[in-house]
Design a protein around this motif. Structure first.
Motif, PDB file in Angstrom:
ATOM      1  N   PHE A   1       3.576 -28.767 -68.505  1.00 38.90           N
ATOM      2  CA  PHE A   1       4.604 -29.258 -66.900  1.00 38.90           C
ATOM      3  C   PHE A   1       4.463 -28.493 -66.037  1.00 38.90           C
ATOM      4  N   GLN A   2       6.163 -27.288 -66.610  1.00 39.59           N
ATOM      5  CA  GLN A   2       6.610 -26.266 -65.744  1.00 39.59           C
ATOM      6  C   GLN A   2       5.128 -25.807 -65.034  1.00 39.59           C
ATOM      7  N   ARG A   3       4.072 -25.249 -65.548  1.00 42.43           N
ATOM      8  CA  ARG A   3       3.260 -23.830 -64.895  1.00 42.43           C
ATOM      9  C   ARG A   3       2.196 -24.578 -64.162  1.00 42.43           C
ATOM     10  N   ASN A   4       1.815 -25.876 -64.065  1.00 45.09           N
ATOM     11  CA  ASN A   4       1.203 -26.693 -63.064  1.00 45.09           C
ATOM     12  C   ASN A   4       1.733 -27.066 -61.659  1.00 45.09           C
ATOM     13  N   TRP A   5       2.967 -27.270 -62.398  1.00 41.43           N
ATOM     14  CA  TRP A   5       4.389 -27.334 -60.622  1.00 41.43           C
ATOM     15  C   TRP A   5       4.414 -26.725 -60.613  1.00 41.43           C
ATOM     16  N   ARG A   6       4.702 -25.038 -60.800  1.00 36.70           N
ATOM     17  CA  ARG A   6       4.410 -23.961 -60.658  1.00 36.70           C
ATOM     18  C   ARG A   6       3.318 -23.855 -59.303  1.00 36.70           C
ATOM     19  N   VAL A   7       2.260 -23.933 -60.178  1.00 39.21           N
ATOM     20  CA  VAL A   7       0.724 -23.895 -59.197  1.00 39.21           C
ATOM     21  C   VAL A   7       1.023 -24.010 -57.981  1.00 39.21           C
ATOM     22  N   ASP A   8       1.091 -25.722 -58.102  1.00 37.66           N
ATOM     23  CA  ASP A   8       1.042 -26.809 -57.012  1.00 37.66           C
ATOM     24  C   ASP A   8       1.420 -26.328 -55.704  1.00 37.66           C
ATOM     25  N   ASP A   9       2.902 -25.784 -56.249  1.00 30.33           N
ATOM     26  CA  ASP A   9       4.025 -25.903 -55.498  1.00 30.33           C
ATOM     27  C   ASP A   9       4.003 -24.917 -54.320  1.00 30.33           C
ATOM     28  N   THR A  10       2.930 -23.835 -55.120  1.00 33.70           N
ATOM     29  CA  THR A  10       2.785 -22.702 -54.519  1.00 33.70           C
ATOM     30  C   THR A  10       1.404 -22.459 -54.311  1.00 33.70           C
ATOM     31  N   ASP A  11       0.280 -24.064 -53.036  1.00 33.84           N
ATOM     32  CA  ASP A  11      -1.221 -24.250 -52.986  1.00 33.84           C
ATOM     33  C   ASP A  11      -0.639 -23.523 -52.145  1.00 33.84           C
ATOM     34  N   ASP A  12       0.156 -23.438 -51.270  1.00 31.91           N
ATOM     35  CA  ASP A  12       0.219 -22.884 -49.684  1.00 31.91           C
ATOM     36  C   ASP A  12      -0.102 -21.853 -49.380  1.00 31.91           C
ATOM     37  N   ASP A  13       0.902 -21.039 -50.957  1.00 28.55           N
ATOM     38  CA  ASP A  13       0.562 -19.962 -50.402  1.00 28.55           C
ATOM     39  C   ASP A  13      -0.834 -18.747 -50.522  1.00 28.55           C
ATOM     40  N   LYS A  14      -1.875 -20.184 -50.634  1.00 26.33           N
ATOM     41  CA  LYS A  14      -3.064 -19.490 -51.451  1.00 26.33           C
ATOM     42  C   LYS A  14      -3.805 -18.628 -49.849  1.00 26.33           C
ATOM     43  N   SER A  15      -3.054 -19.696 -48.640  1.00 23.64           N
ATOM     44  CA  SER A  15      -3.986 -19.695 -47.412  1.00 23.64           C
ATOM     45  C   SER A  15      -4.007 -18.260 -47.571  1.00 23.64           C
ATOM     46  N   PRO A  16      -4.439 -17.968 -46.322  1.00 20.51           N
ATOM     47  CA  PRO A  16      -4.585 -15.821 -45.784  1.00 20.51           C
ATOM     48  C   PRO A  16      -3.709 -16.484 -45.074  1.00 20.51           C
ATOM     49  N   ARG A  17      -2.741 -14.761 -44.846  1.00 15.34           N
ATOM     50  CA  ARG A  17      -1.796 -15.201 -43.441  1.00 15.34           C
ATOM     51  C   ARG A  17      -1.559 -14.002 -43.713  1.00 15.34           C
ATOM     52  N   GLY A  18      -1.163 -13.830 -42.383  1.00 14.61           N
ATOM     53  CA  GLY A  18      -0.844 -12.524 -41.968  1.00 14.61           C
ATOM     54  C   GLY A  18       0.944 -11.986 -42.440  1.00 14.61           C
ATOM     55  N   ILE A  19       1.710 -11.653 -40.942  1.00 19.21           N
ATOM     56  CA  ILE A  19       3.287 -11.123 -40.877  1.00 19.21           C
ATOM     57  C   ILE A  19       3.980 -12.280 -41.781  1.00 19.21           C
ATOM     58  N   ASP A  20       4.509 -12.592 -42.704  1.00 23.46           N
ATOM     59  CA  ASP A  20       5.530 -13.705 -43.052  1.00 23.46           C
ATOM     60  C   ASP A  20       6.714 -13.449 -42.024  1.00 23.46           C
ATOM     61  N   PHE A  21       6.569 -14.105 -41.048  1.00 22.97           N
ATOM     62  CA  PHE A  21       7.668 -14.201 -39.807  1.00 22.97           C
ATOM     63  C   PHE A  21       8.705 -14.717 -40.513  1.00 22.97           C
ATOM     64  N   GLU A  22       8.623 -15.689 -41.426  1.00 25.40           N
ATOM     65  CA  GLU A  22       9.528 -16.443 -41.834  1.00 25.40           C
ATOM     66  C   GLU A  22      10.273 -15.732 -42.324  1.00 25.40           C
ATOM     67  N   ALA A  23      10.075 -14.999 -44.031  1.00 19.06           N
ATOM     68  CA  ALA A  23      11.049 -13.491 -44.271  1.00 19.06           C
ATOM     69  C   ALA A  23      11.689 -12.862 -43.685  1.00 19.06           C
ATOM     70  N   ILE A  24      10.767 -12.341 -42.316  1.00 21.56           N
ATOM     71  CA  ILE A  24      12.054 -12.002 -41.199  1.00 21.56           C
ATOM     72  C   ILE A  24      12.075 -12.184 -41.174  1.00 21.56           C
ATOM     73  N   PHE A  25      12.203 -13.745 -40.515  1.00 16.60           N
ATOM     74  CA  PHE A  25      13.717 -14.052 -39.845  1.00 16.60           C
ATOM     75  C   PHE A  25      14.840 -14.341 -41.011  1.00 16.60           C
ATOM     76  N   ALA A  26      14.004 -14.866 -41.874  1.00 18.21           N
ATOM     77  CA  ALA A  26      15.629 -14.482 -42.818  1.00 18.21           C
ATOM     78  C   ALA A  26      15.892 -13.344 -42.890  1.00 18.21           C
ATOM     79  N   ILE A  27      15.543 -12.501 -43.267  1.00 21.69           N
ATOM     80  CA  ILE A  27      15.992 -10.918 -43.052  1.00 21.69           C
ATOM     81  C   ILE A  27      17.461 -11.222 -42.190  1.00 21.69           C
ATOM     82  N   VAL A  28      16.811 -11.493 -40.544  1.00 20.17           N
ATOM     83  CA  VAL A  28      17.391 -11.110 -40.196  1.00 20.17           C
ATOM     84  C   VAL A  28      19.111 -12.267 -39.641  1.00 20.17           C
ATOM     85  N   ARG A  29      18.616 -13.596 -40.482  1.00 20.06           N
ATOM     86  CA  ARG A  29      19.345 -13.997 -40.292  1.00 20.06           C
ATOM     87  C   ARG A  29      20.526 -13.623 -41.791  1.00 20.06           C
ATOM     88  N   ARG A  30      21.070 -13.079 -42.269  1.00 21.86           N
ATOM     89  CA  ARG A  30      21.210 -12.278 -43.741  1.00 21.86           C
ATOM     90  C   ARG A  30      21.672 -10.909 -43.456  1.00 21.86           C
TER      91      ARG A  30
END
Length: 762
Positions: free
Chosen positions: A8-37
């Motif tokens: 159950f835990q493994r399937n939940w993790r896979v479902d939760d990270t499905d969006d991460d499998k889509s190709p993307r470039g720079i992780d602006f969200e991570a950059i903005f989070a670093i800026v906030r911190r």
């Protein structure tokens, strides 16, 4: 049930990270989070840098910049190149860049120093440093080890040292820049004095032109001196090579008429004469053979050329023809037997005999001519053979002769060329033209060019931002702790049960008259009763999540033994154990809390400091368990403390002993939940020793303090604990800083929406 929960835990993790499998470039969200911190760190660094920039502007010495422009003149260069190729310069880009280096050379700088006498100018040699320069100099002197030992008095500089120091100052404050893609060079000089800046800039331009003239003169002078020596050498070699040619001709008899050797000319003439002689011999042979054939055949009417030209032969032929005519007439009229006809035929025979005699005489003449022709031909043949041998020998010798002639011609041409170059070099020495000229003279500037306040502030701002970004990046790089539930799932592969916020303890002990009675626990801090006093808080909700996870995983067990562990000490596992046990007890479940941390009994110190016996006495002395238990009259919780009066080195053996097994078996028949506060996994092996007697473990990690690597290593080192782990609780969470680590779309991101379900007050 355990395997089902993992799936159950493994399937939940896979479902939760499905969006991460889509190709993307720079992780602006991570950059903005670093800026906030890290924005505060960056802001502080920028503020400090701007303050330093303002101080630098206030204390900086104003500097003035004067500029002069020099044109690399193509017209003059072409004039020079027309006069001579020596010292000529082609105006391509490398040449212009070379002129830049020439302007920045020590030669020009020393010329400027000598021209303006800068080494003896106190205004030029002494410069007032800015405040920052003074501070940097002081710091440099302090960190210099040799300065601590005392310094010897400075020697008085010599005139040459002062001259070199002034030249270094000129080079340090001047700059040369090419104007776009033109042949113009802009020479700038910076000085605290506007007049000094203009004087030095103009002096640099003048010194550059003088150096160009001097260098051209020196180059042509050196070239003429070298050419003069070379010409003398080539003159002698040309004479020697010409003399060698003439001497070689004389030694080998190579006499020439014009461009042709006498031997070759003689051979040609002999060949021509031989051909004529051979022709004459053939002609004489043919004439002789013809006349001999006539004589042999007796043909009286046959003629040869010499016979026609012979008067005697012609007269005899006339007489023969006249007698023949008369004989024919008499024979026709009187008959052939007539005496007159017979006499005429006798005369005709005599004439014929005389004619053949004349032919024989001519034949003898032809024979004599043939002998002469044959002899001449033979002599000519012998002469041609001799001349051919002489010519062949001469041709072999001519190979060496031609080599000597070519060498002589080469030296002759070189001599003439270098002689012409020498004359041109002599003329070039007295031709004062350079390929550069000054097109703009420097004038004293009206205002200072340094410091540039906006540029200085912008530079310090960028430096501060860079320093702040570096510090912030380093802090982010070093921040390898658990901050979010997703990190727990990604790195540990365990279910995330929730977060318990950081609770600031109230000073003093909790006030309760009931707790002073014997057999009851004594709560020394509001933290140990937090879940009871704040049942609707996020703290309590996380512990309920742990209870539900345990109930789902061990639904078939009437009594659930749950151990609470952590990686390192002081992560709050004891507080979690007490509050978790109180939550279970308050919800109506019979709950027993056992302090099994025999080396550092945190639970006992928190709620049973007054106890005089506990787990050790039950295991070692076999005392009655009912007498050792303490209780909480508010929740009905039972507590088995651990009273440690001295160090217990064999604590793991005690927890793994049959006595402990029997104790757990006995209490399992009386309680619904048994919460065991175990030692941390990192320092000791006690939790591993009792792992087979515990149904499940709650792993406690301190938010922002427990390194992910430590948690991974201790769980990998204790596979039994990992396999039985119900989930992970992040403890001591700073709610104000937590929002800086929220990911968009995560559960924590919507905390502001569902926080209305939580109430800190009871």
């Amino acid at each position: 049930m355990q395997l089902h929960n993992r799936d159950f835990q493994r399937n939940w993790r896979v479902d939760d990270t499905d969006d991460d499998k889509s190709p993307r470039g720079i992780d602006f969200e991570a950059i903005f989070a670093i800026v906030r911190r890290q924005w505060l760190v960056v802001a502080v660094c920028i503020a400090v840098a701007l303050a330093l920039g303002v101080v630098n502007i206030i204390t900086a010495v104003p500097l003035y910049t004067a500029s002069t422009k020099i044109l690399i003149d193509r017209g003059n260069s072409e004039v020079v190149q027309q006069l001579s190729t020596i010292g000529g310069v082609t105006d391509d880009e490398p040449t212009v860049l070379s002129q830049v280096e020439l302007l920045m050379s020590d030669t020009v700088a020393l010329t400027v120093v000598d021209k303006l006498d800068l080494s003896n100018d106190p205004t030029f040699m002494t410069a007032r440093p800015s405040l920052i320069q003074t501070i940097m100099g002081t710091v440099r002197s302090l960190v210099t080890v040799t300065g601590w030992l005392g310094s010897k008095p400075a020697d008085i500089p010599t005139s040459e040292e002062k001259r070199r120091a002034a030249a270094d100052a000129v080079l340090a404050n001047m700059s040369v820049m090419r104007v776009d893609r033109t042949y113009v060079l802009e020479v700038s000089y910076r000085s605290p004095s506007a007049d000094m800046a203009a004087r030095v800039a103009n002096a640099i331009g003048d010194s550059y032109l003088v150096d160009k003239l001097n260098s051209k003169y020196d180059a042509t002078r050196r070239a003429s001196d070298w050419l003069q020596d070379r010409i003398a050498e080539l003159r002698q070699k040309a004479l020697d090579s010409d003399l060698a040619v003439q001497k070689f001709r004389g030694e080998h008899g190579l006499v020439a008429a014009g461009s042709v050797l006498m031997s070759d000319q003689q051979l040609s003439e002999l060949n021509s004469a031989l051909i004529v002689a051979q022709s004459d011999t053939s002609k004489a042979q043919a004439r002789l053979e013809r006349i001999e054939n006539i004589i042999a055949s007796g043909q009286s009417d046959a003629m040869v050329t010499d016979l026609l030209d012979n008067p005697v032969a012609n007269e005899l032929r006339q007489k023969y023809l006249a007698a023949s005519k008369r004989e024919t007439e008499i024979s026709d009229r009187l008959g052939s037997s007539h005496i007159q006809a017979a006499r005429l035929r006798s005369e005709m025979a005599e004439y014929q005999r005389q004619m053949f005699a004349e032919l024989n005489r001519i034949a003898e003449s032809y024979k004599s001519d043939l002998d002469v022709a044959i002899a001449r031909e033979k002599n000519l043949t012998q002469s041609v053979s001799q001349a051919t041998g002489v010519s062949a020998t001469a041709n072999l010798t001519q190979v060496q002769l031609r080599e000597l002639e070519r060498e002589a011609e080469t030296y002759k041409n070189l001599y003439q060329t270098f002689l012409q170059r020498y004359q041109e070099a002599i003329q070039q020495q007295s031709f004062p033209v350079t390929e550069a000229r000054i097109i703009t003279n420097a004038v004293p500037p009206a205002g200072p060019s340094h410091p540039k306040k906006p540029l200085t502030l912008a530079l310090f701002f960028l430096l501060g931002a860079a320093a702040g970004a570096s510090v912030g990046g380093w802090r982010e790089y070093r921040d390898r702790f658990f901050r979010t539930g997703k990190q727990v799932q990604d790195y540990l592969g365990l279910e995330f049960l929730g977060m318990t916020p950081l609770v600031v303890n109230a000073a003093g002990r909790a006030k309760s008259d009931v707790q002073q009675k014997p057999g009851l626990i004594q709560k020394t801090s509001p933290l140990v009763t937090y879940v009871v006093e704040h049942p609707l808080s996020p703290f309590a909700e996380t512990l309920r999540s742990a209870k539900i996870a345990a109930d789902l995983r061990f639904s078939d067990k009437p009594c659930k033994v749950i151990g609470v562990v952590s990686s390192l000490p002081a992560e709050g596992k004891s507080a979690i154990s007490i509050n978790f046990a109180e939550l279970l007890a308050r919800q109506g479940s019979k709950t027993l809390l056992i302090d099994a941390d025999l080396r550092n009994p945190g639970t006992t110190r928190a709620i049973a400091r007054h106890a005089d016996a506990g787990l050790l006495e039950a295991l070692l002395d076999g005392q009655d368990l009912d007498r050792l238990l303490l209780s909480d009259d508010a929740t009905g919780l039972s507590v088995l403390p651990a009273v440690v009066r001295q160090r217990t080195p064999h604590s793991s053996e005690l927890l793994a002993s049959s006595g402990m097994r029997g104790l757990l078996k006995k209490v399992s028949e009386q309680y619904d939940y048994i919460v065991v506060d175990l030692p941390p996994l990192g320092p000791v092996v006690d939790a591993r020793a009792i792992a087979d007697r515990v149904d499940g473990f709650i792993f406690v990690a301190e938010w922002g303090a427990t390194a992910r690597r430590v948690a991974i290593e201790v769980l990998n080192a204790n596979p039994q604990v990992r396999d039985k782990c119900i989930g992970v609780i992040l403890n001591k969470v700073d709610q104000d800083r937590l929002k800086l680590y929220h990911d968009y779309g995560s559960n924590d991101y919507y905390y502001s929406r569902y926080s209305r379900y939580y109430h800190e007050s009871s």
